[in-house]
Design an enzyme around this catalytic site. Sequence first.
Site, PDB file in Angstrom:
ATOM      1  N   SER A 204     -15.802 -30.492  -1.460  1.00 33.85           N
ATOM      2  CA  SER A 204     -15.279 -31.040  -0.207  1.00 33.85           C
ATOM      3  C   SER A 204     -13.981 -31.769  -0.518  1.00 33.85           C
ATOM      4  O   SER A 204     -13.721 -32.133  -1.670  1.00 33.85           O
ATOM      5  CB  SER A 204     -16.290 -32.016   0.405  1.00 33.85           C
ATOM      6  N   TYR A 216     -22.574 -39.354  -0.149  1.00 36.06           N
ATOM      7  CA  TYR A 216     -21.905 -38.059   0.040  1.00 36.06           C
ATOM      8  C   TYR A 216     -20.677 -37.889  -0.863  1.00 36.06           C
ATOM      9  O   TYR A 216     -20.582 -36.902  -1.615  1.00 36.06           O
ATOM     10  CB  TYR A 216     -21.544 -37.834   1.504  1.00 36.06           C
TER      11      TYR A 216
END
Length: 359
Positions: A204, A216
């Site tokens: 990401s 995350y």
Amino acid sequence: MVLVHESPGSWQQISASGWNRAELASLRLLSSTETLYIADMFLYVLGLVVLFYLFRWARELPRVGDKASKYVYVTGCDSGFGNLLSRHLDKAGFRVIAGCFTEKGEEELRKACSGNLTATHLDVTSKESVAKVAAVIRDKVGERGLWAVVNNAGVAVPSGPCDWHTLDDYKSMLDVNLNGVIGVTLSVLPLIKKARGRVVNVASVFGRICVTGGPYPVSKFAVEAFNDSLRFTMAPFGVKVLCIEPGFFKTSVTDSDIHMKNVDKLWAKLPQDVKDDYGVEYPQKAKDVIKEKVSQMSDGDLMKVVGCMEHAVSAAWPRKRYSPGWDAKFFWLPLSYMPTCVVDYIFLKNAIPIAKKLQ
């Protein structure tokens, strides 16, 4: 009147009468020559950039052959990128092994794809499940080996300020986003080495820059590190290791409803002193930001990411990294190269205010 630069920080005025015409002409010629030199250098650099992109475009066009004999293992195929990629690769002629977490995901893929696609249950957090799928793949590919594995499975919640989380929150996400990637890769790595294939890891932009709390970004930074270490160590075996770093796209990872429910769930578990630190209005303001900003930033064209995944699998000369999404290319990645103080200033200035401010 003419200005003459004698030394750094020193200018002297000389009347035009103090110069003969030849000297004035020489000065004008020098100025003109410098301008032409700068223009030439700009065109030279521009030409090199254009040549580089033309070379890269031509180099990336060729695709691998004999797709019908190449097996590709994709995780996280119930929905989103993994689901679309499995369908796309199946149509392209690859033999796809799609790992789904739910029976519904398996059934829908079987109905939508050809008989060459194998949909199977996969829980990347379970060693037994990962080993079982690896055994199925081993039986299917035989001595040819596995052409590619695409580590796409991942989760985005729980997500919030770091002091809203417990160690178990971090462990649960790392089990999927990091340990799942490592476990699946290692389970089939001997087969990939045999085929001189490739590993495609979906990270990401939040693996390049961190602007939010919680597990995350920790998990995605770790995926980047695993990707880089694997790329170096597998290069001598002819194995290509590639990374996809998407920006914001409309998937379950950016689903506003999921994230707003996540805020309520985390807030409900917080001790009162932490709630007092943030203030009673904080969770609602957080949900307002999620509803407004995340949905606006998310791109609905998932094929921008799937196209990069497909290229990583099928191109004769794939890129080491792909950054699909305009926000990734022109905001997040450039921001990741800026000084930390600049990044902190930008995001802290726009952060949701807390109740207990520093005095």
